[in-house]
Design a protein around this motif. Structure first.
Motif, mmCIF file in Angstrom:
data_model
loop_
_atom_site.group_PDB
_atom_site.id
_atom_site.type_symbol
_atom_site.label_atom_id
_atom_site.label_comp_id
_atom_site.label_asym_id
_atom_site.label_seq_id
_atom_site.Cartn_x
_atom_site.Cartn_y
_atom_site.Cartn_z
ATOM 1 N N SER A 208 0.772 -0.815 0.309
ATOM 2 C CA SER A 208 0.336 -0.199 -0.071
ATOM 3 C C SER A 208 0.730 1.342 -0.079
ATOM 4 O O SER A 208 1.728 1.330 0.696
ATOM 5 C CB SER A 208 -0.708 -0.119 1.138
ATOM 6 N N VAL A 209 0.700 2.427 -1.046
ATOM 7 C CA VAL A 209 1.790 2.846 -1.279
ATOM 8 C C VAL A 209 0.994 4.502 -0.900
ATOM 9 O O VAL A 209 1.167 5.532 -1.370
ATOM 10 C CB VAL A 209 2.726 3.506 -1.962
ATOM 11 N N SER A 210 -0.242 4.746 -0.646
ATOM 12 C CA SER A 210 -0.686 5.912 0.049
ATOM 13 C C SER A 210 -2.150 5.674 0.758
ATOM 14 O O SER A 210 -2.415 4.003 0.954
ATOM 15 C CB SER A 210 -1.452 6.415 -1.558
ATOM 16 N N ARG A 211 -2.542 6.690 1.375
ATOM 17 C CA ARG A 211 -3.158 6.637 2.481
ATOM 18 C C ARG A 211 -4.495 7.978 2.650
ATOM 19 O O ARG A 211 -3.914 8.773 1.607
ATOM 20 C CB ARG A 211 -2.335 6.974 3.596
ATOM 21 N N THR A 212 -5.525 7.832 2.569
ATOM 22 C CA THR A 212 -6.720 8.594 3.040
ATOM 23 C C THR A 212 -6.772 9.679 4.247
ATOM 24 O O THR A 212 -7.978 10.070 3.918
ATOM 25 C CB THR A 212 -7.652 8.050 1.843
ATOM 26 N N HIS A 226 -5.648 11.287 -1.741
ATOM 27 C CA HIS A 226 -4.602 10.381 -1.214
ATOM 28 C C HIS A 226 -3.045 11.086 -1.171
ATOM 29 O O HIS A 226 -3.202 11.948 -2.063
ATOM 30 C CB HIS A 226 -4.422 9.609 -2.620
ATOM 31 N N ILE A 227 -2.488 11.271 -0.247
ATOM 32 C CA ILE A 227 -1.608 10.949 0.568
ATOM 33 C C ILE A 227 -0.514 10.017 0.221
ATOM 34 O O ILE A 227 -0.829 8.368 -0.008
ATOM 35 C CB ILE A 227 -1.145 11.995 1.161
ATOM 36 N N MET A 228 0.620 10.095 -0.235
ATOM 37 C CA MET A 228 1.869 9.011 -0.153
ATOM 38 C C MET A 228 2.164 8.383 0.703
ATOM 39 O O MET A 228 2.593 9.082 2.223
ATOM 40 C CB MET A 228 2.953 9.606 -0.978
#
Ligand code: MSP
Length: 517
Positions: A208-212, A226-228
């Protein structure tokens, strides 16, 4: 003249959730010692350190401190810069991941990886540790005493379920194994290399390479919901500072790939697995080497904030002095192994290796020259076998030390230096120059010349480890600033008879036990 060879080395960038402690000081110190060594050896060195300022952990720390994340990161990042001044780090750049140049590099790297087809949109449903900023699979976790799940590092995890972009890490197993196979020096020490290889052979899951669920990070290009993932963001610092995205004539072409990423053993997986996979997926070269050092304990105990036994490097330097602290950290533990900090072992090294061995050698020789040779470099007459043997040991030092430095065996490099310190002390005892003063002053002069020349070698080679003390010692043997590089170790740099020397002064103080506490 040929262009100097370049050498790019990096420390990890430090989370700004906390004040710096000995672990942080240690990783950057190891880089500093190597950077100084390579510069004196004629390399065009780029040494990078900095701070890792995005992500949930830092955002939470800012919130806990009642501060806006930007103001908070400004404040804590400054503590790391201050540490650098106190430790006398010679870094060429200090990167903060909140800088504009870094946002540009992260987004460009993402675009390249995405354009090459290695990213897809999905949903992450799994465990996440904010302390480690890492995702964990169920089977990696254990049940803590309070029934809560914990990561292998002991950190708490929480269940996360959110839309996420994934990096196709599972596609990279074979290419990563090829990389390790064809570059046996890529991961060091060997124990870490084996650990990484078996991790990769065990199978890689997409990452997983992004977070919301929060905002403190670099927006994903084209989808700012999304942020990285903070590790993708953080690792990219190494190319940001090299001038990525590349321009035809820029630094990127000069300095990338990095010659060495120095890290602690806890973060080797990020550097030796994820990072080369991200880079190769973007069509960029992986770094040349990752060295993972061990961890310090304090008087036998794990260092942790909750135990209240954090070692503050600023206090150490205040108590023992900078050069002794730098020497101790590089000498006490075989680099790569875990080690224990204790007051007793610090004082033992200070009074033994520094005051009694090296300090006493310099003190004896320089005060004899001062008193008996009119404070001038004496002349070397006909050399005896003993003179030749000691001089040969000094001339061989660079050749002995250099391969140790290339393997980051700092303790071995220092051991080689000390072998010559001990040989020189034995030579003083044996030659007894003080007894020659009356009957054979010429021979006394030769003995003291040999010793001063040996001290010159020791001081030049000690510079990377103890820049302050080595500089003072070089002043005392009359070596000009422009004559302190490794090329000056040769005969052209040798001490010249008749040159006036300054008044000698003690190099390393003894630590009196009753000052302890
Ligand atoms: N921000 C990440 C690194 C990102 S690099 C792209 C990070 N930061 S950290 O501040 O938590 O740790 C930085 C370094 O300090 C790591 O190399 C870690 O191993 C080291 N140490 C932290 N505690 C330590 C000891 N007790 N002993 C020795 N080093 C230790 O991880």
């Amino acid at each position: 003249m040929a262009e100097p060879e370049r050498f790019y080395l990096t420390s990890p960038i430090y989370y700004v959730n906390d004040v710096p402690h000995i672990g942080h000081a240690y990783t950057t110190l190891a880089c500093d010692v190597l950077a100084r060594f390579k510069r004196l050896d004629g390399y065009d060195v780029k040494f990078l350190t900095g701070t890792d300022e995005h992500g949930q952990k830092v955002e939470k720390s800012a919130r806990d401190a009642g501060m806006d994340p930007r103001a908070f990161t400004d404040k804590v990042s400054a503590n790391f810069r201050d540490l650098g001044r106190v430790m006398d780090y010679s870094n060429d750049d200090f990167i903060r991941t909140t800088e504009e140049r870094h946002t540009v590099a992260c987004q460009e790297l993402w675009r390249r990886i995405d354009d090459n087809g290695h990213i897809y949109l999905g949903t992450y449903a799994g465990w996440y540790s904010v302390r480690d900023e890492a995702f964990y699979a169920e089977d990696e976790l254990s049940d803590g005493a309070d029934g809560k799940k914990t990561a292998p590092s002991g950190a708490e995890v929480e269940w996360v379920e959110e839309p996420s972009y994934f990096f196709r890490l599972s596609d990279w197993e074979d290419r990563l194994l090829d990389l390790y196979e064809s570059n046996p020096a890529f991961i060091a020490p060997r124990s870490r290399r084996n650990e990484v290889i078996s991790f990769v052979k065990g199978g890689l899951r997409d990452l997983s390479v992004s977070r919301t669920s929060f905002k403190w990070g670099v927006p994903v290009p084209g989808d700012d919901q999304h942020i990285m993932y903070v590790w993708l963001d953080a690792l990219t610092n190494y190319i940001t500072a090299a001038g990525y995205p590349e321009t035809a004539s820029g630094d990127y072409a000069t300095y990338w790939p990095a010659d060495l990423h120095m890290v602690g053993k806890d973060i080797v997986r990020f550097h030796a697995v994820y990072w080369p996979a991200f880079l190769m997926a973007a069509g960029l070269e992986p770094p040349r080497r990752v060295f993972a050092h061990g961890w310090w304990t304090n008087e036998g105990q794990k260092i942790s904030k909750s135990l209240g036994n954090i070692i503050d490097p600023l206090q150490l330097v205040e108590k023992y002095g900078l050069d002794p602290v730098r020497y101790f950290l590089m000498r006490e533990v075989p680099f790569g192994n875990d080690g224990d900090f204790s007051h007793a072992s610090m004082v033992h090294r200070m009074n033994g290796d520094l005051a009694n061995d090296f300090g006493n050698l310099a003190q004896r020789v320089l005060s004899m020259i001062n008193k008996n040779c009119d404070g001038r470099v004496p002349a070397l007459g006909a050399a005896t076998g003993d003179d030749e043997a000691l001089l040969a040991a000094a001339h061989g030092l660079y050749g002995a030390i250099s391969p140790h430095m290339d393997e980051q065996a700092f303790h071995e490099a220092l051991e080689s230096l000390w072998a010559v310190v001990r040989a020189a002390n034995a030579y003083v005892d044996h030659q007894a120059p003080w007894a020659l003063r009356k009957d054979d002053p010429e021979r006394m002069g030769s003995v003291l010349y040999v010793l001063a020349e040996v001290i010159r070698h020791l001081a030049i080679l000690a510079q990377p480890f103890m820049p302050g003390a080595a500089a003072r010692l070089l002043d005392q043997v009359g070596v000009d600033d422009g004559k302190r590089a490794f090329t000056d170790l040769g005969p052209e740099g040798a001490l010249v008879a008749g040159v006036a020397l300054p008044e000698p002064a003690a190099l390393f103080p003894r630590f009196a036990e009753d000052e302890a506490s």
